[in-house]
Design a protein around this motif. Structure first.
Motif, PDB file in Angstrom:
ATOM      1  N   PRO A  34      -9.180   2.630   2.340  1.00 10.86           N
ATOM      2  CA  PRO A  34      -9.791   1.296   2.328  1.00 10.86           C
ATOM      3  C   PRO A  34     -10.741   1.158   3.514  1.00 10.86           C
ATOM      4  N   THR A  35     -11.991   0.816   3.250  1.00  5.91           N
ATOM      5  CA  THR A  35     -12.963   0.658   4.331  1.00  5.91           C
ATOM      6  C   THR A  35     -13.125  -0.802   4.727  1.00  5.91           C
ATOM      7  N   THR A  36     -12.903  -1.707   3.793  1.00  5.44           N
ATOM      8  CA  THR A  36     -12.940  -3.144   4.056  1.00  5.44           C
ATOM      9  C   THR A  36     -11.848  -3.791   3.218  1.00  5.44           C
ATOM     10  N   ILE A  37     -11.028  -4.611   3.863  1.00  3.65           N
ATOM     11  CA  ILE A  37      -9.957  -5.318   3.167  1.00  3.65           C
ATOM     12  C   ILE A  37     -10.067  -6.790   3.529  1.00  3.65           C
ATOM     13  N   THR A  38     -10.168  -7.639   2.518  1.00  2.36           N
ATOM     14  CA  THR A  38     -10.154  -9.075   2.774  1.00  2.36           C
ATOM     15  C   THR A  38      -9.155  -9.726   1.827  1.00  2.36           C
ATOM     16  N   ALA A  39      -8.567 -10.819   2.278  1.00  4.62           N
ATOM     17  CA  ALA A  39      -7.617 -11.569   1.466  1.00  4.62           C
ATOM     18  C   ALA A  39      -8.107 -13.000   1.342  1.00  4.62           C
ATOM     19  N   ASP A  40      -8.098 -13.519   0.120  1.00  3.21           N
ATOM     20  CA  ASP A  40      -8.487 -14.916  -0.043  1.00  3.21           C
ATOM     21  C   ASP A  40      -7.266 -15.810   0.155  1.00  3.21           C
ATOM     22  N   GLU A  41      -7.468 -17.106   0.030  1.00  3.67           N
ATOM     23  CA  GLU A  41      -6.373 -18.055   0.283  1.00  3.67           C
ATOM     24  C   GLU A  41      -5.238 -17.936  -0.725  1.00  3.67           C
ATOM     25  N   ASP A  42      -5.481 -17.308  -1.874  1.00  2.00           N
ATOM     26  CA  ASP A  42      -4.439 -17.102  -2.878  1.00  2.00           C
ATOM     27  C   ASP A  42      -3.733 -15.757  -2.729  1.00  2.00           C
ATOM     28  N   GLY A  43      -4.124 -14.983  -1.716  1.00  5.57           N
ATOM     29  CA  GLY A  43      -3.488 -13.692  -1.478  1.00  5.57           C
ATOM     30  C   GLY A  43      -4.075 -12.540  -2.261  1.00  5.57           C
ATOM     31  N   ILE A  44      -5.185 -12.774  -2.972  1.00  9.37           N
ATOM     32  CA  ILE A  44      -5.841 -11.689  -3.705  1.00  9.37           C
ATOM     33  C   ILE A  44      -6.618 -10.845  -2.698  1.00  9.37           C
ATOM     34  N   LEU A  45      -6.387  -9.542  -2.740  1.00  9.34           N
ATOM     35  CA  LEU A  45      -7.096  -8.631  -1.847  1.00  9.34           C
ATOM     36  C   LEU A  45      -8.351  -8.115  -2.528  1.00  9.34           C
ATOM     37  N   HIS A  55     -13.291   0.685  -1.215  1.00  3.89           N
ATOM     38  CA  HIS A  55     -12.650   1.984  -1.034  1.00  3.89           C
ATOM     39  C   HIS A  55     -13.679   3.088  -0.880  1.00  3.89           C
ATOM     40  N   SER A  56     -13.323   4.088  -0.124  1.00  2.00           N
ATOM     41  CA  SER A  56     -14.048   5.344  -0.083  1.00  2.00           C
ATOM     42  C   SER A  56     -13.154   6.363  -0.791  1.00  2.00           C
ATOM     43  N   PHE A  57     -13.499   6.690  -2.047  1.00  6.61           N
ATOM     44  CA  PHE A  57     -12.687   7.558  -2.890  1.00  6.61           C
ATOM     45  C   PHE A  57     -13.117   9.017  -2.807  1.00  6.61           C
ATOM     46  N   SER A  58     -12.153   9.906  -3.070  1.00  9.02           N
ATOM     47  CA  SER A  58     -12.448  11.314  -3.310  1.00  9.02           C
ATOM     48  C   SER A  58     -11.444  11.813  -4.338  1.00  9.02           C
ATOM     49  N   GLY A  59     -11.924  12.693  -5.201  1.00  7.94           N
ATOM     50  CA  GLY A  59     -11.057  13.267  -6.210  1.00  7.94           C
ATOM     51  C   GLY A  59     -11.841  14.117  -7.174  1.00  7.94           C
ATOM     52  N   GLU A  60     -11.209  15.172  -7.638  1.00  9.24           N
ATOM     53  CA  GLU A  60     -11.824  16.096  -8.593  1.00  9.24           C
ATOM     54  C   GLU A  60     -13.203  16.563  -8.149  1.00  9.24           C
ATOM     55  N   ALA A 108      -5.404  -3.468   7.664  1.00  6.83           N
ATOM     56  CA  ALA A 108      -4.710  -2.519   6.786  1.00  6.83           C
ATOM     57  C   ALA A 108      -4.191  -3.275   5.568  1.00  6.83           C
ATOM     58  N   MET A 109      -3.720  -2.520   4.603  1.00 11.35           N
ATOM     59  CA  MET A 109      -3.114  -3.138   3.428  1.00 11.35           C
ATOM     60  C   MET A 109      -1.860  -3.888   3.878  1.00 11.35           C
ATOM     61  N   PRO A 110      -1.673  -5.126   3.426  1.00 14.00           N
ATOM     62  CA  PRO A 110      -0.494  -5.898   3.825  1.00 14.00           C
ATOM     63  C   PRO A 110       0.808  -5.265   3.321  1.00 14.00           C
ATOM     64  N   ASP A 111       1.878  -5.468   4.067  1.00  7.22           N
ATOM     65  CA  ASP A 111       3.175  -4.874   3.755  1.00  7.22           C
ATOM     66  C   ASP A 111       3.635  -5.135   2.329  1.00  7.22           C
ATOM     67  N   GLU A 112       3.396  -6.344   1.823  1.00  3.93           N
ATOM     68  CA  GLU A 112       3.901  -6.679   0.493  1.00  3.93           C
ATOM     69  C   GLU A 112       3.236  -5.864  -0.623  1.00  3.93           C
ATOM     70  N   PHE A 113       2.111  -5.193  -0.340  1.00  2.00           N
ATOM     71  CA  PHE A 113       1.436  -4.361  -1.333  1.00  2.00           C
ATOM     72  C   PHE A 113       1.850  -2.888  -1.232  1.00  2.00           C
ATOM     73  N   LEU A 114       2.505  -2.522  -0.141  1.00  2.00           N
ATOM     74  CA  LEU A 114       2.844  -1.121   0.094  1.00  2.00           C
ATOM     75  C   LEU A 114       3.925  -0.649  -0.858  1.00  2.00           C
ATOM     76  N   GLY A 115       3.846   0.638  -1.212  1.00  2.28           N
ATOM     77  CA  GLY A 115       4.876   1.234  -2.055  1.00  2.28           C
ATOM     78  C   GLY A 115       4.291   1.958  -3.246  1.00  2.28           C
ATOM     79  N   ARG A 116       5.191   2.347  -4.139  1.00  7.41           N
ATOM     80  CA  ARG A 116       4.811   3.066  -5.359  1.00  7.41           C
ATOM     81  C   ARG A 116       4.819   2.086  -6.523  1.00  7.41           C
TER      82      ARG A 116
END
Length: 146
Positions: A90-101, A105-110, A49-57
């Protein structure tokens, strides 16, 4: 910024498809390529899942954070990401050693559906989020007050 450019380059490469010229001399024996320890250590780590530090608005300014109709609003939950007029799982989430995710994504809209790879990077203090696309475009948002 260099890390973002590396992530964008990785996004661009991930979106390319390989091809051959038909010349057998271009063929690479993949079995003969062995990664060294540093390559294995730098490999992206898969996440559930998305890491906690990225969660929010997230939005451009504090004033826009208060506007539910802001077109730059981004809401990140563990397993859903909502943009202004679209939502993504998010269908695949990976983090590199610098914390970049790197997030597929599987998007839907409009009335449409699509997949897209985006890179997410937090500032050192965790208060700014940079989202990069494969074409090199990026947006920087601030964490909205809770």
């Amino acid at each position: 910024m260099v890390r973002i450019m590396i992530a964008v380059s990785a996004l661009a490469l991930a979106s390319c498809t390989g091809g051959t010229t038909g010349d057998e001399s271009d063929a690479i024996d993949e079995a003969s390529i062995e990664p060294d320890a540093s390559t294995v250590a730098a490999a992206a780590e898969p996440l559930a899942a998305m890491p906690d530090e990225f969660l929010g608005r997230w939005d451009l300014t504090e004033e826009r954070c208060a506007d539910p109709a802001s077109d730059m609003r981004l809401d990140i939950a563990a397993n859903e990401i909502r943009y202004y007029e679209s939502a993504a799982v998010p269908t695949t989430i990976t983090a590199d050693e610098d914390g970049i995710l790197m997030v597929e994504h599987s998007f839907s809209g409009e009335g449409e559906e699509w997949t897209e790879m985006l890179a997410y990077e937090l500032s050192e203090d965790g208060e700014r989020l940079t989202v990069s696309q494969a074409d090199g475009s990026l947006s920087i948002r601030m964490r909205c007050p809770t």
